[in-house]
Design a protein around this motif. Structure first.
Motif, PDB file in Angstrom:
ATOM      1  N   GLN A 266      -7.046   1.847 -10.757  1.00 54.58           N
ATOM      2  CA  GLN A 266      -6.276   2.392  -9.643  1.00 54.58           C
ATOM      3  C   GLN A 266      -6.095   1.373  -8.524  1.00 54.58           C
ATOM      4  OE1 GLN A 266      -4.751   5.232 -10.146  1.00 54.58           O
ATOM      5  NE2 GLN A 266      -5.853   5.238 -12.097  1.00 54.58           N
ATOM      6  N   LEU A 267      -7.097   0.523  -8.294  1.00 54.21           N
ATOM      7  CA  LEU A 267      -7.036  -0.451  -7.191  1.00 54.21           C
ATOM      8  C   LEU A 267      -6.399  -1.778  -7.573  1.00 54.21           C
ATOM      9  CD1 LEU A 267      -8.054  -0.070  -4.233  1.00 54.21           C
ATOM     10  CD2 LEU A 267      -8.885   1.669  -5.818  1.00 54.21           C
ATOM     11  N   ARG A 268      -5.965  -1.918  -8.808  1.00 57.06           N
ATOM     12  CA  ARG A 268      -5.476  -3.211  -9.280  1.00 57.06           C
ATOM     13  C   ARG A 268      -4.359  -3.763  -8.405  1.00 57.06           C
ATOM     14  NH1 ARG A 268      -3.641  -3.549 -15.387  1.00 57.06           N
ATOM     15  NH2 ARG A 268      -5.877  -3.135 -15.604  1.00 57.06           N
TER      16      ARG A 268
ATOM     17  N   TRP B 174       0.833  -1.206   0.000  1.00 56.73           N
ATOM     18  CA  TRP B 174       0.000   0.000   0.000  1.00 56.73           C
ATOM     19  C   TRP B 174       0.868   1.256   0.000  1.00 56.73           C
ATOM     20  CZ3 TRP B 174      -0.065   3.591   4.101  1.00 56.73           C
ATOM     21  CH2 TRP B 174      -0.971   4.657   3.935  1.00 56.73           C
ATOM     22  N   PHE B 175       1.915   1.272   0.830  1.00 59.46           N
ATOM     23  CA  PHE B 175       2.786   2.435   0.922  1.00 59.46           C
ATOM     24  C   PHE B 175       3.431   2.746  -0.430  1.00 59.46           C
ATOM     25  CE2 PHE B 175       7.206   3.874   1.690  1.00 59.46           C
ATOM     26  CZ  PHE B 175       6.916   5.176   2.059  1.00 59.46           C
ATOM     27  N   GLU B 176       3.954   1.725  -1.092  1.00 62.43           N
ATOM     28  CA  GLU B 176       4.560   1.944  -2.407  1.00 62.43           C
ATOM     29  C   GLU B 176       3.509   2.418  -3.408  1.00 62.43           C
ATOM     30  OE1 GLU B 176       7.693   1.980  -3.062  1.00 62.43           O
ATOM     31  OE2 GLU B 176       8.286   1.313  -1.056  1.00 62.43           O
ATOM     32  N   TRP B 177       2.311   1.865  -3.292  1.00 64.74           N
ATOM     33  CA  TRP B 177       1.202   2.234  -4.190  1.00 64.74           C
ATOM     34  C   TRP B 177       0.816   3.700  -4.039  1.00 64.74           C
ATOM     35  CZ3 TRP B 177      -4.000   3.137  -2.414  1.00 64.74           C
ATOM     36  CH2 TRP B 177      -4.983   3.164  -3.419  1.00 64.74           C
ATOM     37  N   THR B 178       0.892   4.243  -2.820  1.00 64.78           N
ATOM     38  CA  THR B 178       0.508   5.644  -2.621  1.00 64.78           C
ATOM     39  C   THR B 178       1.408   6.605  -3.388  1.00 64.78           C
ATOM     40  OG1 THR B 178       1.847   5.879  -0.587  1.00 64.78           O
ATOM     41  CG2 THR B 178      -0.469   5.199  -0.331  1.00 64.78           C
ATOM     42  N   HIS B 179       2.596   6.167  -3.755  1.00 65.11           N
ATOM     43  CA  HIS B 179       3.490   7.037  -4.523  1.00 65.11           C
ATOM     44  C   HIS B 179       3.126   7.060  -6.006  1.00 65.11           C
ATOM     45  CE1 HIS B 179       5.967   6.312  -0.896  1.00 65.11           C
ATOM     46  NE2 HIS B 179       6.466   7.505  -1.154  1.00 65.11           N
ATOM     47  N   THR B 180       2.194   6.200  -6.418  1.00 61.84           N
ATOM     48  CA  THR B 180       1.864   6.082  -7.837  1.00 61.84           C
ATOM     49  C   THR B 180       0.474   6.604  -8.187  1.00 61.84           C
ATOM     50  OG1 THR B 180       0.894   3.847  -7.660  1.00 61.84           O
ATOM     51  CG2 THR B 180       3.288   4.001  -7.916  1.00 61.84           C
TER      52      THR B 180
ATOM     53  N   THR C 222      -7.862   8.856  -2.577  1.00 63.97           N
ATOM     54  CA  THR C 222      -7.547   9.103  -1.167  1.00 63.97           C
ATOM     55  C   THR C 222      -7.721   7.782  -0.421  1.00 63.97           C
ATOM     56  OG1 THR C 222      -8.313  11.396  -1.303  1.00 63.97           O
ATOM     57  CG2 THR C 222      -8.147  10.428   0.885  1.00 63.97           C
ATOM     58  N   SER C 223      -6.736   7.387   0.387  1.00 66.90           N
ATOM     59  CA  SER C 223      -6.787   6.061   1.010  1.00 66.90           C
ATOM     60  C   SER C 223      -6.204   6.077   2.410  1.00 66.90           C
ATOM     61  CB  SER C 223      -6.039   5.036   0.150  1.00 66.90           C
ATOM     62  OG  SER C 223      -4.647   5.335   0.118  1.00 66.90           O
ATOM     63  N   VAL C 224      -6.474   4.973   3.133  1.00 64.09           N
ATOM     64  CA  VAL C 224      -5.996   4.775   4.500  1.00 64.09           C
ATOM     65  C   VAL C 224      -5.519   3.333   4.637  1.00 64.09           C
ATOM     66  CG1 VAL C 224      -6.547   4.964   6.954  1.00 64.09           C
ATOM     67  CG2 VAL C 224      -7.783   6.381   5.296  1.00 64.09           C
ATOM     68  N   GLY C 225      -4.296   3.136   5.126  1.00 63.31           N
ATOM     69  CA  GLY C 225      -3.801   1.809   5.469  1.00 63.31           C
ATOM     70  C   GLY C 225      -3.991   1.589   6.964  1.00 63.31           C
TER      71      GLY C 225
ATOM     72  N   ILE D  95      -7.789   0.492  16.565  1.00 61.57           N
ATOM     73  CA  ILE D  95      -7.483   1.087  15.270  1.00 61.57           C
ATOM     74  C   ILE D  95      -6.084   1.689  15.333  1.00 61.57           C
ATOM     75  CG2 ILE D  95      -8.067   2.909  13.613  1.00 61.57           C
ATOM     76  CD1 ILE D  95     -10.962   2.737  14.623  1.00 61.57           C
ATOM     77  N   ALA D  96      -5.283   1.397  14.335  1.00 58.17           N
ATOM     78  CA  ALA D  96      -4.007   2.073  14.131  1.00 58.17           C
ATOM     79  C   ALA D  96      -3.870   2.255  12.627  1.00 58.17           C
ATOM     80  CB  ALA D  96      -2.845   1.256  14.697  1.00 58.17           C
ATOM     81  N   GLU D  97      -3.742   3.500  12.192  1.00 54.80           N
ATOM     82  CA  GLU D  97      -3.821   3.735  10.755  1.00 54.80           C
ATOM     83  C   GLU D  97      -2.899   4.844  10.296  1.00 54.80           C
ATOM     84  OE1 GLU D  97      -8.038   4.591  10.512  1.00 54.80           O
ATOM     85  OE2 GLU D  97      -7.653   6.736  10.307  1.00 54.80           O
ATOM     86  N   ILE D  98      -2.641   4.827   8.986  1.00 50.45           N
ATOM     87  CA  ILE D  98      -1.863   5.855   8.302  1.00 50.45           C
ATOM     88  C   ILE D  98      -2.710   6.362   7.151  1.00 50.45           C
ATOM     89  CG2 ILE D  98       0.318   6.414   7.164  1.00 50.45           C
ATOM     90  CD1 ILE D  98       1.471   3.819   8.386  1.00 50.45           C
ATOM     91  N   ARG D  99      -2.972   7.660   7.143  1.00 48.89           N
ATOM     92  CA  ARG D  99      -3.783   8.263   6.082  1.00 48.89           C
ATOM     93  C   ARG D  99      -2.869   8.947   5.069  1.00 48.89           C
ATOM     94  NH1 ARG D  99      -9.532  10.535   8.368  1.00 48.89           N
ATOM     95  NH2 ARG D  99      -9.889   8.884   9.901  1.00 48.89           N
ATOM     96  N   HIS D 100      -3.106   8.653   3.800  1.00 51.25           N
ATOM     97  CA  HIS D 100      -2.345   9.276   2.730  1.00 51.25           C
ATOM     98  C   HIS D 100      -2.948  10.643   2.439  1.00 51.25           C
ATOM     99  CE1 HIS D 100      -1.062   9.246  -1.768  1.00 51.25           C
ATOM    100  NE2 HIS D 100      -0.147   9.840  -1.023  1.00 51.25           N
ATOM    101  N   VAL D 101      -2.162  11.701   2.610  1.00 55.52           N
ATOM    102  CA  VAL D 101      -2.651  13.043   2.316  1.00 55.52           C
ATOM    103  C   VAL D 101      -1.870  13.583   1.116  1.00 55.52           C
ATOM    104  CG1 VAL D 101      -3.757  13.571   4.487  1.00 55.52           C
ATOM    105  CG2 VAL D 101      -1.303  13.900   4.315  1.00 55.52           C
TER     106      VAL D 101
END
Length: 468
Positions: A292-294, A240-246, A252-255, A359-365
């Motif tokens: 996008q979700l592939r 997911w983290f690598e995907w957020t760079h693309t 907008t997503s949350v891991g 809950i423990a999460e990282i939001r992509h902004v």
């Protein structure tokens, strides 16, 4: 877990004065000891007990004027609240009138202008379905149970934010009662400094009675969640983290790490289970969304809920609890992140960590979150690539201490990536308010506070002191 000393109404104002106030109001005043007191003072976080001097429930804006004037006459402060999210930083309230804005409801949508006028007692659940039926969407947050006013005054991180920015900068006008007892309508042309300060400055400048928010032509979105067994947390969150760079700004997503309690209210597929999950909203059609979700779908999720839905269909996407609970919560703003940061997160919150956090999460902004818009407010943008959030239950002292301790460990894990600022809507503890803004914005906020509320009549959960 916080307690406060309860004061009787006659300790803060004479009985004749209280009677006079009641006669002026269409709404009600609740005193300590009355049957309605517990319900009137309840916040969203049941781990924190609010004990103000009085609770006032205005029926209209004129009631708010009367209450503010009464407070000023008797040397009291005023704090405004709808749902009671983020109440703990208010602290001891024995000299505070708590104004519950529940009765100031109402939603009017101007379709041609794509503008909603919203009473400050309204929640997003009152706005989003109405707008959705018209093919429109507001920059709402992750749950419909949050008040439009509180969310918007504090910033507003929503599902469309990487494309359209912070919700606060889509507020077009605000109606409020200021410390001089005056009902004002402020916008870019009327009291522009005050309008600027309100958008991101929280409840420091008056009691908001209504606001106008921009709506966007969004009839449908591609949205949902993918759940994986939490044993795969490292694999999934690194992907997911690598995907957020693309991904483009339309995504907008949350891991997340989710540990569901074994309660009957949850569907059987989630009850008592632990997952790593990603929830996301994509602005675009189904083909664009699937493309996008592939990357995430090729990982083979156990549960996949993605589909085209109207904006009203994502109200519960984040699975936030609809009812008040006792909890502790904290978050951080990260200037950047790397693979080692994901590992540090997993060591504290993932499999084998023993974490009690539900809950423990990282939001992509990033994206439009990071770009100041024309005519922006005090919170112009986030100098951040990611936000973090952790939530733990606090049913008793041991669970409170365990959750609080784990949040401290989470903060320590992310410390190398912190950018020195924080997001006030995510911070439910007393904090230096300068950390929420750029230095120039904070200096300007203090000047505006000094101009419009020099005696500090209004008590906000994150108070900005007036400049002398």
């Amino acid at each position: 877990m916080s307690q406060a000393v309860a004061y009787t109404a006659t300790q803060v104002a004479p009985v004749p004065a209280l009677r006079s106030l009641r006669r002026k109001l269409k709404g009600t005043v609740v005193e300590p000891g009355q049957e309605a007191w517990d319900a009137a003072t309840e916040g969203y976080n049941l781990a924190f007990v609010q004990e103000p001097a009085l609770v006032a429930l205005p029926a209209d804006a004129q009631d708010v004027v009367s209450i503010v004037q009464f407070a000023a006459e008797h040397g009291l402060q005023v704090a405004a609240q709808r749902t009671g999210h983020n109440a703990e930083p208010l602290g001891t309230m024995d000299d505070v009138i708590l104004i519950k804005t529940n009765g100031l409801k109402g939603v009017e949508i101007d379709v041609d202008r794509r503008v909603a006028r919203v009473g400050s007692g309204s929640k997003w659940a009152d706005v989003v379905p109405q707008a959705s039926e018209l093919g429109l969407a507001a920059l709402h947050g992750s749950t419909g149970d949050v008040s439009v006013a509180g969310y918007s005054l504090g910033g507003g991180v929503g599902w469309y934010g990487r494309k359209h920015g912070l919700s606060t900068n889509s507020v077009l006008a605000i109606e409020l009662v200021t410390a001089d007892g005056r009902l004002r309508r402020v916008d870019q042309d009327n009291d522009p400094d005050l309008f600027w300060a309100l958008r991101g400055g929280g409840g420091n400048f008056g009691v908001v009675t209504a606001l106008e928010v921009q709506l966007y032509p969004i009839p449908e979105v591609y949205a949902g969640m993918v759940f994986y067994p939490w044993e795969r947390a490292s694999e999934v969150l690194h992907a997911w983290f690598e995907w957020t760079h693309t991904v483009p700004e339309e995504v907008t997503s949350v891991g997340r790490i989710l540990q569901f309690p074994p309660i009957e209210e949850l569907p059987e597929m989630f009850r008592g289970r632990q997952f790593v999950a990603v929830d996301a909203v994509v602005l675009g059609d189904e083909a664009f969304g699937e493309e996008q979700l592939r990357t995430l779908k090729e990982l083979g999720p156990e549960i996949d809920t993605f589909a085209m839905v109207p904006p009203a269909g994502i109200a519960e996407l984040h699975m936030d609890p609809p009812d008040p609970l006792p909890y502790v919560m904290d978050g951080m703003m990260l200037g950047e992140l790397d693979g080692e940061g994901i590992d540090r997160f997993l060591e504290v919150a993932g499999p084998g960590s023993g974490s009690p956090l539900v809950i423990a999460e990282i939001r992509h902004v990033g994206g439009a979150f990071a770009r100041p818009q024309a005519h922006h407010g005090a919170l112009a943008s986030f100098d951040a690539a990611y936000l973090t959030l952790g939530v733990g239950m606090a049913f008793d002292e041991p669970s409170y201490e365990a959750s609080h301790g784990q949040l401290e460990q989470l903060a320590e894990a992310f410390a190398p990536y912190a950018n020195g600022r924080e997001y006030l809507n995510f911070i439910e503890r007393p904090t230096d308010p300068a950390r929420f803004y750029t230095p120039a914005a904070y200096r300007r906020l203090r000047k505006v506070k000094g101009r419009y509320d020099p005696q500090n009549l209004f008590r906000a959960n994150h108070p900005i002191p007036p400049a002398s």
